[in-house]
Design a protein around this motif. Structure first.
Motif, mmCIF file in Angstrom:
data_model
loop_
_atom_site.group_PDB
_atom_site.id
_atom_site.type_symbol
_atom_site.label_atom_id
_atom_site.label_comp_id
_atom_site.label_asym_id
_atom_site.label_seq_id
_atom_site.Cartn_x
_atom_site.Cartn_y
_atom_site.Cartn_z
ATOM 1 N N SER A 1 -0.330 -15.011 -11.355
ATOM 2 C CA SER A 1 -0.220 -14.971 -9.899
ATOM 3 C C SER A 1 0.468 -13.698 -9.418
ATOM 4 O O SER A 1 0.044 -13.070 -8.435
ATOM 5 C CB SER A 1 0.549 -16.190 -9.394
ATOM 6 N N THR A 2 1.551 -13.313 -10.096
ATOM 7 C CA THR A 2 2.283 -12.116 -9.675
ATOM 8 C C THR A 2 1.441 -10.863 -9.874
ATOM 9 O O THR A 2 1.487 -9.945 -9.046
ATOM 10 C CB THR A 2 3.615 -11.989 -10.443
ATOM 11 N N THR A 3 0.661 -10.822 -10.948
ATOM 12 C CA THR A 3 -0.233 -9.685 -11.186
ATOM 13 C C THR A 3 -1.292 -9.608 -10.096
ATOM 14 O O THR A 3 -1.598 -8.527 -9.572
ATOM 15 C CB THR A 3 -0.915 -9.805 -12.559
ATOM 16 N N THR A 4 -1.849 -10.759 -9.751
ATOM 17 C CA THR A 4 -2.871 -10.804 -8.698
ATOM 18 C C THR A 4 -2.303 -10.337 -7.363
ATOM 19 O O THR A 4 -2.936 -9.550 -6.644
ATOM 20 C CB THR A 4 -3.437 -12.228 -8.569
ATOM 21 N N LEU A 5 -1.101 -10.798 -7.016
ATOM 22 C CA LEU A 5 -0.487 -10.370 -5.761
ATOM 23 C C LEU A 5 -0.280 -8.863 -5.751
ATOM 24 O O LEU A 5 -0.542 -8.200 -4.740
ATOM 25 C CB LEU A 5 0.842 -11.092 -5.543
ATOM 26 N N ALA A 6 0.171 -8.316 -6.869
ATOM 27 C CA ALA A 6 0.373 -6.866 -6.938
ATOM 28 C C ALA A 6 -0.942 -6.117 -6.713
ATOM 29 O O ALA A 6 -0.982 -5.110 -5.997
ATOM 30 C CB ALA A 6 0.972 -6.488 -8.285
ATOM 31 N N LYS A 7 -2.025 -6.623 -7.293
ATOM 32 C CA LYS A 7 -3.334 -5.993 -7.109
ATOM 33 C C LYS A 7 -3.770 -6.067 -5.646
ATOM 34 O O LYS A 7 -4.295 -5.094 -5.090
ATOM 35 C CB LYS A 7 -4.374 -6.678 -7.992
ATOM 36 N N LEU A 8 -3.563 -7.224 -5.024
ATOM 37 C CA LEU A 8 -3.962 -7.379 -3.627
ATOM 38 C C LEU A 8 -3.181 -6.436 -2.716
ATOM 39 O O LEU A 8 -3.729 -5.898 -1.740
ATOM 40 C CB LEU A 8 -3.757 -8.831 -3.179
ATOM 41 N N GLN A 9 -1.915 -6.233 -3.032
ATOM 42 C CA GLN A 9 -1.115 -5.305 -2.239
ATOM 43 C C GLN A 9 -1.577 -3.861 -2.428
ATOM 44 O O GLN A 9 -1.639 -3.086 -1.474
ATOM 45 C CB GLN A 9 0.366 -5.462 -2.586
ATOM 46 N N GLN A 10 -1.942 -3.528 -3.671
ATOM 47 C CA GLN A 10 -2.439 -2.179 -3.958
ATOM 48 C C GLN A 10 -3.790 -1.927 -3.299
ATOM 49 O O GLN A 10 -4.094 -0.811 -2.881
ATOM 50 C CB GLN A 10 -2.554 -1.979 -5.474
ATOM 51 N N GLN A 11 -4.607 -2.974 -3.205
ATOM 52 C CA GLN A 11 -5.973 -2.846 -2.683
ATOM 53 C C GLN A 11 -6.075 -3.212 -1.201
ATOM 54 O O GLN A 11 -7.175 -3.378 -0.686
ATOM 55 C CB GLN A 11 -6.917 -3.770 -3.469
ATOM 56 N N LYS A 12 -4.955 -3.315 -0.530
ATOM 57 C CA LYS A 12 -4.937 -3.894 0.812
ATOM 58 C C LYS A 12 -5.944 -3.255 1.770
ATOM 59 O O LYS A 12 -6.583 -3.938 2.565
ATOM 60 C CB LYS A 12 -3.529 -3.793 1.394
ATOM 61 N N SER A 13 -6.124 -1.948 1.688
ATOM 62 C CA SER A 13 -7.034 -1.265 2.612
ATOM 63 C C SER A 13 -8.499 -1.433 2.227
ATOM 64 O O SER A 13 -9.385 -1.306 3.079
ATOM 65 C CB SER A 13 -6.695 0.223 2.691
ATOM 66 N N ALA A 14 -8.765 -1.733 0.954
ATOM 67 C CA ALA A 14 -10.149 -1.896 0.493
ATOM 68 C C ALA A 14 -10.169 -2.806 -0.727
ATOM 69 O O ALA A 14 -10.313 -2.346 -1.865
ATOM 70 C CB ALA A 14 -10.762 -0.540 0.150
#
Length: 350
Positions: free
Chosen positions: A67-80
């Motif tokens: 879950s924490t890895t996924t959240l980090a990815k979503l934050q990194q990809q927030k614009s796209a």
């Protein structure tokens, strides 16, 4: 007349081509779905992803991670974002909502939301940011080779005969911080002042404070730990494989949370993503996840066999109402405080 006929034919061909193009587009859509690995990922694929693809023709690409890895990815990809749908645990789910990376679940686009028990539909203001797909709990696990009489209380962890062979989660693990708050309930301590809990945990003679559920699994499998905390999903997976351990719900109950589905904000495949989430909220899927993972159903009216029922997070004769569920916003607000106190007052005593 010939001109009119040609015109009609062209019109028919145009609409036929458009319908074909739309159909082909729908069939070629691919969804990227963030999910957990191991037996969790296997169950999510076989219970949700594969039936969805069979019904719609839409391919599901798994994005494995915690879950924490996924959240980090979503934050990194927030614009796209490249992820369309994400499974994340309670606690991380609230952080994802606060980070603005998950979208509203629209009951018109996801009508099966009505199948879900109210406490598993998560709202913040007018936004429904997540929906539960099943509950799991942190209960007592013990070696049946070493311990002949099943433990009945969390306080059994302090029995002298288990010294040096106890496993409990550290705050690095997703269950660690809520475990501390839950132990306040077990010990009758006011959670506003957790000092007595740290003092008590500091006297626990452990084999390990585990940072991941995989580490707990390895400790019980190897015999390094003979008693301790573990998730019902991980414990029963080992038991089903023949490892001589057992899982019990102590008299004080168990701490629990759920695996939640989220629509990623900015998904390029929003309509298909909503269909995927909708397809996951059926009695058939909930039954499948209960059978394969022993997740307690969040969908109403699910019936499972007696053998599966006893392995669900609330144990024999329990229900979702038996679970100790926390206000994750309150837990998250104290995460740094509890982690710091743990490191100073518990971990250093080992």
């Amino acid at each position: 007349m010939v001109s009119e006929t040609h015109s009609i034919i062209k019109t028919v061909l145009f609409f036929a081509g458009s319908v074909f193009a739309l159909s082909a587009s729908a069939q070629s859509t691919k969804l990227t779905v963030a999910m957990y690995g191991g037996n969790w990922g296997d169950a999510f694929r076989s219970c949700v992803a594969e039936p969805f693809t069979k019904a719609t023709g839409i391919a599901v690409i798994p994005e494995m991670g915690t879950s924490t890895t996924t959240l980090a990815k979503l934050q990194q990809q927030k614009s796209a974002p490249s992820i369309d749908v994400a499974w994340m645990d309670g606690g991380i789910s609230e952080l994802a909502n606060q980070a603005g990376v998950v979208d509203n679940l629209d009951p018109v686009a996801i009508p099966n939301l009505k199948n879900v028990i109210p406490k598993a539909v998560y709202r913040s203001g007018n936004t429904t940011y997540a929906v539960g797909s099943g509950y799991y709990s942190l209960g007592l696990t013990y070696s049946t080779k070493t311990i002949k009489q099943a433990p009945t209380s969390w306080q059994d962890l302090w029995k002298p005969e288990y010294a040096g062979a106890v496993a409990v989660p550290s705050p690095t693990n997703s269950s660690g911080v809520p475990f501390v708050v839950f132990m306040a309930r077990v010990l009758g301590v006011n959670p506003a002042n957790l000092a007595p809990v740290y003092n008590k945990l500091g006297t626990l003679d452990t084999a390990l404070f585990f940072d991941s559920s995989g580490a707990a699994t390895n400790a019980f499998q190897s015999g390094e730990a003979v008693i301790g905390a573990h998730f019902n999903v991980g414990a029963w997976d080992l038991i089903d494989k023949g490892v001589p351990i057992a899982f019990v719900v102590p008299k004080e109950g168990v701490w629990a949370t759920d695996a939640r589905l989220h629509l990623v904000k900015g998904s390029r495949n929003k309509v298909a993503a909503e269909k995927f989430i909708n397809s996951a909220l059926t009695p058939e899927v909930a039954t499948c996840l209960a059978t394969k993972l022993y997740l307690g159903p969040a969908v109403q009216g699910v019936k499972v066999s007696s053998d599966v029922a006893r392995k669900l997070p609330w144990g024999v004769n329990g229900s979702v109402d038996s679970l100790s569920l926390f206000d994750w916003n309150a837990i998250n607000a104290r995460r740094a405080e509890i982690t710091d106190a743990w490191n100073r007052q518990v971990a250093h005593k080992r």
